[in-house]
Write a protein that holds these residues in place. Structure first.
Motif, PDB file in Angstrom:
ATOM      1  N   THR A  80       0.814  -1.219   0.000  1.00 44.34           N
ATOM      2  CA  THR A  80       0.000   0.000   0.000  1.00 44.34           C
ATOM      3  C   THR A  80       0.845   1.265   0.000  1.00 44.34           C
ATOM      4  OG1 THR A  80      -0.256  -0.031   2.405  1.00 44.34           O
ATOM      5  CG2 THR A  80      -1.969  -1.130   1.105  1.00 44.34           C
ATOM      6  N   ALA A  83       0.771   3.129  -3.278  1.00 41.94           N
ATOM      7  CA  ALA A  83      -0.529   3.630  -3.735  1.00 41.94           C
ATOM      8  C   ALA A  83      -0.434   5.060  -4.256  1.00 41.94           C
ATOM      9  CB  ALA A  83      -1.539   3.576  -2.596  1.00 41.94           C
ATOM     10  N   ASP A  84      -1.248   5.348  -5.254  1.00 39.22           N
ATOM     11  CA  ASP A  84      -1.423   6.705  -5.751  1.00 39.22           C
ATOM     12  C   ASP A  84      -2.665   7.259  -5.066  1.00 39.22           C
ATOM     13  OD1 ASP A  84      -1.807   9.069  -7.090  1.00 39.22           O
ATOM     14  OD2 ASP A  84      -1.771   8.180  -9.100  1.00 39.22           O
ATOM     15  N   THR A  85      -2.488   8.284  -4.251  1.00 38.80           N
ATOM     16  CA  THR A  85      -3.601   8.858  -3.484  1.00 38.80           C
ATOM     17  C   THR A  85      -3.919  10.288  -3.919  1.00 38.80           C
ATOM     18  OG1 THR A  85      -2.082   9.621  -1.762  1.00 38.80           O
ATOM     19  CG2 THR A  85      -3.052   7.432  -1.471  1.00 38.80           C
ATOM     20  N   ARG A  90     -10.267   6.823  -3.221  1.00 38.55           N
ATOM     21  CA  ARG A  90      -9.871   5.413  -3.163  1.00 38.55           C
ATOM     22  C   ARG A  90      -8.465   5.312  -3.737  1.00 38.55           C
ATOM     23  NH1 ARG A  90     -10.766   0.434  -6.340  1.00 38.55           N
ATOM     24  NH2 ARG A  90     -11.033  -1.228  -4.809  1.00 38.55           N
ATOM     25  N   PRO A  91      -7.558   4.602  -3.056  1.00 44.40           N
ATOM     26  CA  PRO A  91      -6.188   4.507  -3.578  1.00 44.40           C
ATOM     27  C   PRO A  91      -6.135   3.702  -4.868  1.00 44.40           C
ATOM     28  CG  PRO A  91      -6.475   3.041  -1.709  1.00 44.40           C
ATOM     29  CD  PRO A  91      -7.732   3.833  -1.821  1.00 44.40           C
TER      30      PRO A  91
END
Length: 146
Positions: A80, A83-85, A90-91
């Motif tokens: 995680t 992840a692109d946040t 939602r990631p």
């Protein structure tokens, strides 16, 4: 590769109620592997993990590294972190390495770490893990290989 490091007085990782890795004074490093990462990235990250100065000297300044304080290093895979946040609520995980490649590079990092430092503990790649820690400070940093 990324590592979210926390200076700890104790850290432990458990799988199915069983302790599989634990350290006292040292660093907990949550490891994220991204697409395009390589063994070179793992080596750069390991160098930072072992040499990043986050432990206090006699004057209370962060001038000592893990090796200078004879600390433990607990390596835990955590996809995680890749992840692109930036968008939405939602990631997205398109920047994370494929599971097989992530496991290969995490295992490579662990192998290199064990060859370089005797106080290495790990989680289990891909497992449902519970991580307990006492953050010392609190002190937390994000390290990146690029």
């Amino acid at each position: 590769m990324k590592a979210l490091i926390q200076r700890v007085t104790h850290a432990e990782v458990r799988v199915e109620g069983e302790s599989i890795g634990a350290i006292e004074h040292g660093l907990l490093a949550l490891i994220g592997v991204e697409r395009g990462d390589s063994e070179t990235d793992a080596q750069k990250l390991l160098h930072k993990l072992l040499h990043y100065r986050v432990f206090s000297d006699a004057e209370g300044k962060m001038n000592h590294n893990l090796q200078q304080v004879d600390g433990g290093l607990l390596l835990v895979s955590q996809f995680t972190l890749a992840a692109d946040t930036r968008k939405g609520l939602r990631p997205g995980f398109s920047s994370a390495a494929a599971p097989a490649e992530g496991e290969r590079l995490f295992d490579y990092l662990v192998g290199q770490a064990k060859a370089a430092w005797p106080r290495i503990e790990t989680g289990r790649f891909g497992a449902d893990m519970q991580v307990r820690l006492t953050n010392d400070g609190p002190v937390t940093f994000m390290l990146e290989s690029r």
